[in-house]
Design a protein around this motif. Structure first.
Motif, PDB file in Angstrom:
ATOM      1  N   GLN A 116       0.800  -1.249  -0.001  1.00  0.00           N
ATOM      2  CA  GLN A 116       0.009   0.092   0.104  1.00  0.00           C
ATOM      3  C   GLN A 116       1.001   1.159  -0.179  1.00  0.00           C
ATOM      4  O   GLN A 116       0.644   2.222  -0.714  1.00  0.00           O
ATOM      5  CB  GLN A 116      -0.943   0.097   1.316  1.00  0.00           C
ATOM      6  N   SER A 117       1.883   1.346   0.687  1.00  0.00           N
ATOM      7  CA  SER A 117       2.964   2.385   0.847  1.00  0.00           C
ATOM      8  C   SER A 117       3.246   2.788  -0.636  1.00  0.00           C
ATOM      9  O   SER A 117       3.383   3.990  -0.999  1.00  0.00           O
ATOM     10  CB  SER A 117       3.891   2.146   1.726  1.00  0.00           C
ATOM     11  N   PHE A 118       3.520   1.708  -1.642  1.00  0.00           N
ATOM     12  CA  PHE A 118       4.159   1.902  -2.892  1.00  0.00           C
ATOM     13  C   PHE A 118       2.846   2.498  -3.702  1.00  0.00           C
ATOM     14  O   PHE A 118       3.166   3.234  -4.475  1.00  0.00           O
ATOM     15  CB  PHE A 118       4.860   0.838  -3.538  1.00  0.00           C
ATOM     16  N   LYS A 119       1.673   1.930  -3.441  1.00  0.00           N
ATOM     17  CA  LYS A 119       0.617   2.436  -4.163  1.00  0.00           C
ATOM     18  C   LYS A 119       0.357   3.840  -4.024  1.00  0.00           C
ATOM     19  O   LYS A 119      -0.292   4.482  -4.900  1.00  0.00           O
ATOM     20  CB  LYS A 119      -0.762   1.323  -3.840  1.00  0.00           C
ATOM     21  N   ASP A 120       0.573   4.289  -2.755  1.00  0.00           N
ATOM     22  CA  ASP A 120       0.496   5.317  -2.214  1.00  0.00           C
ATOM     23  C   ASP A 120       1.218   6.612  -2.992  1.00  0.00           C
ATOM     24  O   ASP A 120       0.988   7.873  -3.277  1.00  0.00           O
ATOM     25  CB  ASP A 120       0.522   5.863  -0.885  1.00  0.00           C
ATOM     26  N   GLN A 121       2.523   6.070  -3.511  1.00  0.00           N
ATOM     27  CA  GLN A 121       3.391   6.752  -4.298  1.00  0.00           C
ATOM     28  C   GLN A 121       3.080   6.670  -5.848  1.00  0.00           C
ATOM     29  O   GLN A 121       3.821   7.287  -6.801  1.00  0.00           O
ATOM     30  CB  GLN A 121       4.928   6.138  -4.053  1.00  0.00           C
ATOM     31  N   ILE A 175       9.425   1.667   9.085  1.00  0.00           N
ATOM     32  CA  ILE A 175      10.350   1.442   8.189  1.00  0.00           C
ATOM     33  C   ILE A 175       9.555   1.524   6.614  1.00  0.00           C
ATOM     34  O   ILE A 175      10.358   1.673   5.788  1.00  0.00           O
ATOM     35  CB  ILE A 175      10.613  -0.277   8.219  1.00  0.00           C
ATOM     36  N   MET A 176       8.272   1.380   6.573  1.00  0.00           N
ATOM     37  CA  MET A 176       7.469   1.467   5.320  1.00  0.00           C
ATOM     38  C   MET A 176       7.612   2.752   4.406  1.00  0.00           C
ATOM     39  O   MET A 176       8.475   2.911   3.404  1.00  0.00           O
ATOM     40  CB  MET A 176       6.085   1.567   5.597  1.00  0.00           C
ATOM     41  N   PRO A 177       7.707   3.996   5.220  1.00  0.00           N
ATOM     42  CA  PRO A 177       8.023   5.270   4.494  1.00  0.00           C
ATOM     43  C   PRO A 177       9.574   5.312   4.087  1.00  0.00           C
ATOM     44  O   PRO A 177       9.918   5.951   3.077  1.00  0.00           O
ATOM     45  CB  PRO A 177       7.692   6.367   5.618  1.00  0.00           C
ATOM     46  N   LEU A 178      10.577   4.642   5.191  1.00  0.00           N
ATOM     47  CA  LEU A 178      12.001   4.869   4.713  1.00  0.00           C
ATOM     48  C   LEU A 178      11.972   4.043   3.363  1.00  0.00           C
ATOM     49  O   LEU A 178      12.892   4.418   2.754  1.00  0.00           O
ATOM     50  CB  LEU A 178      12.587   4.177   5.875  1.00  0.00           C
ATOM     51  N   VAL A 179      11.525   2.696   3.521  1.00  0.00           N
ATOM     52  CA  VAL A 179      11.871   1.951   2.333  1.00  0.00           C
ATOM     53  C   VAL A 179      11.334   2.856   0.869  1.00  0.00           C
ATOM     54  O   VAL A 179      12.272   2.693  -0.009  1.00  0.00           O
ATOM     55  CB  VAL A 179      11.082   0.679   2.241  1.00  0.00           C
TER      56      VAL A 179
END
Length: 780
Positions: free
Chosen positions: A246-251, A520-524
């Motif tokens: 989801q973190s990548f989808k948000d990007q 860790i999610m936003p750092l990655v």
């Protein structure tokens, strides 16, 4: 200059297309196939990634050489991106002025560049410091540089870089590689892993997981199993890989367009998962190894490179591919490794020797439902990957006790002795040998920095983690010694990466869920997308800012262990109907079980209450050990407390570690005994794992050999052995116990020797216990 001439000719012969007697030496298919290698990284060091000023290339270097050794033999070359052919060469000797320790090569146009002093930001005034290529390069040319010192043959060569800043392009595809247990496993329509409701149902057997087992030769028992997806949210509220997706989808990423996942058979040989030569005859879309997955993505997207996010075992998988198949180094732009066990993890030994509930366990106070550790032990016995995740020789460098510390091999806690121990305990010898070959010295020391891949490593550094299994005398279960890590991978293993930028996560980390961790999610995603932001406050780049402090508590025999902090946060088996997982409610805590023994690490900064609830009659022992910066500073030992099946106890830990156990023997809510520590040990005595030795002396009027004509008196004594070089680790004798003619064991007193008056044959059994709780094997 003769020395330079040899270097130059060698360089041109190797790196330029040539025609020799009609045989054409073909150039590589892509300029990116040129390797990036450094022999002398101390003299020349590229600082950061290439930069672009007004769209033209800038390379920054650190230079370290004495004033009389600052001559550089310098060769530069233009390579056409299309065919990698050399279109222009420039060579000269450049003298870096004394006092200049940072310089750069900056392009002024498509075919000219100059050396600059980065401190003063002005061009260097020296011969050869300003150059124009005779060729007229176009925008699709790359620049390659080669240095060699006059005073020795050391050299540095850099992979080609674009002279002109690359035009913006679509997102680089991202591949997420999960860790051990991180992919679903199905048998047709039946879910084998993970079916959590079945795992925690006490009325059902966990034998439904038997098809996951492997044969002794390391092949799957059931070859029909499939891995349809990675673990996302296998149980409500339990986020494994859905967070990072989801973190990548948000990007702006879209799954199966520029965001991909790699479900794989985590049970199998890691090398085979990385690149399976047996699948090469198959069409590309039918292959299941990582190498083919990368090729599938490149083919589907038309990209030249991908980015990889690899978690846990997935990090070893990516490392194995890059180590074995070097051509894949040019197919990866960025690599983010999270919680990777470069030197293995002792938890694998625990799984193989004792099993594990894998954190799946809950209790309603009467009935416990959990994943059966015996089932996990059974199905793991022949899984190649579990053996390959055992600690490697490099683990022993920073972990002097190793990962299995047997009192019988006090002097022999080496890698080889650990392998021998595993074989003596009937584990798979061929897989043990295979794991030893897997972790070669070259593989353990593989340099990601030499691949040209921008590599980042993220590791947990303050979570309680199994560091060593201490096999104690006369005990069916070992002691667990906790160390710093992420709950599964010790930091000494997760930090064992060469050539990466390191990030350390302090405080609470759940290894299995690291890629859904809020820090860790936003750092990655920032590392992959190139966003330059300060890391979250609990993420540091300086390892010295990690501090492993707290208290380790252990209890042996028939009681449950529950710990609560001042806010009621719980550590222990979950009592929440909505959670089938062990509670780690205190950030940074850890909880483990082996048989009847329970172990918890409780981080500093809190006030803790320990509750013990009996599950049967018998005796329990309790230890609390204070840990500061990873070292035990003192231990309180409470020896052999008698209980009934209704007993409860409460312990309020204090800073002096001399707390009293409040024991309610019959469970009526009233304290019946206040039990002080049997012994308090200092830092050295806390390391004592050697059992004491008892001796007996019989006195009386002797008749025939072996018979006494009078009352006989038996005097018992004991010593706690002193080991050469470890004299300070001897804790001393706590007690001697004896049993006459099969009666109850009693504590021996030197003022009251054992007296035998009745005629006939008599049997006396006795053993001693030291202040660290080590028991001697009973003598008779």
């Amino acid at each position: 200059m003769k020395k330079f001439f040899i270097c130059l000719v060698t360089f041109v012969f190797i790196f330029c297309p040539i025609l020799v007697k009609g045989m054409i030496v073909a150039p590589p298919s892509s300029c990116s196939d040129y390797n990036w290698w450094e022999i002398d990284g101390n003299t020349y060091q590229l600082i950061g990634l290439p930069q672009y000023d007004h769209g033209l290339l800038v390379l920054h270097f650190a230079f370290n050489a004495p004033d009389d050794q600052r001559d550089i033999n310098f060769l530069s070359q233009l390579l056409a991106q299309k065919d990698c052919a050399g279109k222009g060469n420039f060579s000269s000797t450049v003298t870096i002025p004394a006092g200049v320790n940072n310089f750069s090569i900056r392009f002024n146009s498509n075919n000219s560049f100059s050396f600059y002093d980065d401190t003063s930001n002005i061009p260097l005034a020296c011969d050869g410091c300003s150059n124009i290529f005779s060729a007229s390069p176009l925008n699709n040319y790359k620049f390659k540089v080669y240095f060699s010192n006059n005073f020795n043959n050391d050299a540095v060569e850099l992979k080609p870089f674009d002279i002109n800043e690359p035009a913006p392009q679509d997102k680089i595809p991202v591949l997420i590689i999960p860790g051990t247990l991180g992919s679903e496993v199905d048998k047709q329509t039946e879910v084998l892993w993970p079916d959590i409701p079945r795992m925690i149902d006490p009325t059902k057997s966990d034998a439904f997981m038997d098809p996951l087992a492997f044969n002794e030769d390391g092949t799957a028992v059931d070859t029909s199993l499939t891995m349809p997806d990675i673990l996302r949210e296998p149980y409500k509220g339990q986020h494994f890989y859905d967070g990072i997706i989801q973190s990548f989808k948000d990007q702006g990423y879209q799954e199966n367009t520029d965001l991909f996942v790699f479900p794989y058979d985590w049970r199998d040989d890691i090398s085979k998962i990385a690149h399976n030569e047996m699948e090469r005859p198959l069409p590309l879309d039918k292959r299941t190894d990582l190498a083919s997955k990368i090729d599938q993505i490149l083919l589907a997207t038309g990209a030249n490179k991908i980015d990889i996010v690899a978690h846990s075992q997935g990090g070893l998988l990516a490392k194995r591919l890059l180590f074995d198949e070097t051509e894949y180094q040019s197919k990866i732009r960025k690599l983010v490794l999270v919680g990777a066990p470069y030197f293995g993890a002792p938890n694998s030994a625990k799984v193989l020797l004792y099993g594990d509930n894998l954190g799946v366990s809950k209790s309603d106070g009467v009935i416990r439902g959990q994943l059966d550790p015996g089932e996990i032990k059974k199905i793991s016995q022949n899984m190649p990957s579990v053996y390959e995740l055992l600690p490697s020789p490099s683990y022993f460098i920073n972990q002097p006790l190793g990962y299995i510390y047997d009192h019988d091999k006090f002097y022999l806690n080496t890698y080889q002795k650990s392998l021998d121990y595993l074989k003596q305990n009937n584990l798979n010898s061929s897989l043990i040998d295979g794991a030893s070959s897997f972790h070669s010295v070259n593989f353990d020391n593989f340099n990601f920095g030499a691949t040209g891949i921008e590599t980042f490593n993220i590791a947990g550094c303050e979570q309680g983690t199994i560091g060593t299994l201490v096999e104690k005398a006369n005990s069916d279960e070992p002691e667990i010694r906790f160390t710093a890590g992420d709950g599964t991978v010790p930091i000494t293993s997760a930090n064992g990466v060469v050539g990466a930028v390191n990030y350390y996560v302090t405080g609470a980390v759940d290894h299995a869920k690291m890629l859904s961790n809020a820090s860790i999610m936003p750092l990655v995603t920032d590392l992959i997308t190139g966003v330059i932001l300060p890391p979250p406050s609990n993420v540091v780049t300086d390892f010295s800012q990690c501090h492993f402090n707290g208290t380790e508590v252990t209890v042996h025999s028939p009681v449950e262990l529950d710990a609560y902090d001042e806010n009621g946060n719980h550590v222990g088996i979950s009592k929440d109907d909505n959670s089938p997982f062990v509670d780690l409610g205190v950030p940074g805590s850890q909880y483990e079980e082996i048989g009847h023994n329970k172990y918890a690490f409780l981080p500093s900064g809190h006030t803790y209450k320990i509750e013990l609830n009996a599950t049967d009659s018998g005796n329990f022992s309790f230890n609390s050990s204070v840990i500061q910066d990873g070292n035990i500073t003192n231990t309180a030992h409470y020896d052999s407390v008698a209980i009934t099946a209704s007993s409860t106890a409460q312990i309020n830990l204090n800073s002096q570690n001399n707390q009293v156990i409040q024991l309610d023997i019959n469970g009526d809510g009233v304290t019946d005994q206040a039990i002080k520590p049997s012994a308090i040990l200092d830092e050295n005595q806390s390391q004592d794992i050697i059992p004491p030795i008892s001796t007996s002396t019989i006195s009386g009027l002797m008749g025939q050999d072996g018979f006494y004509r009078s009352n006989a008196t038996v005097t018992l004594s004991a010593i706690d052995p002193v080991v050469e070089g470890k004299e300070s680790e001897t804790s001393g004798i706590l007690k001697i116990q004896y049993s006459l003619d099969g009666g109850e064991y009693q504590i021996y007193s030197s003022s009251s020797p054992v007296s035998v008056a009745a005629e006939g044959f008599h049997s006396l059994s006795f053993f001693s216990t030291d202040r660290a709780g080590n028991n001697e094997e009973p003598q008779t």
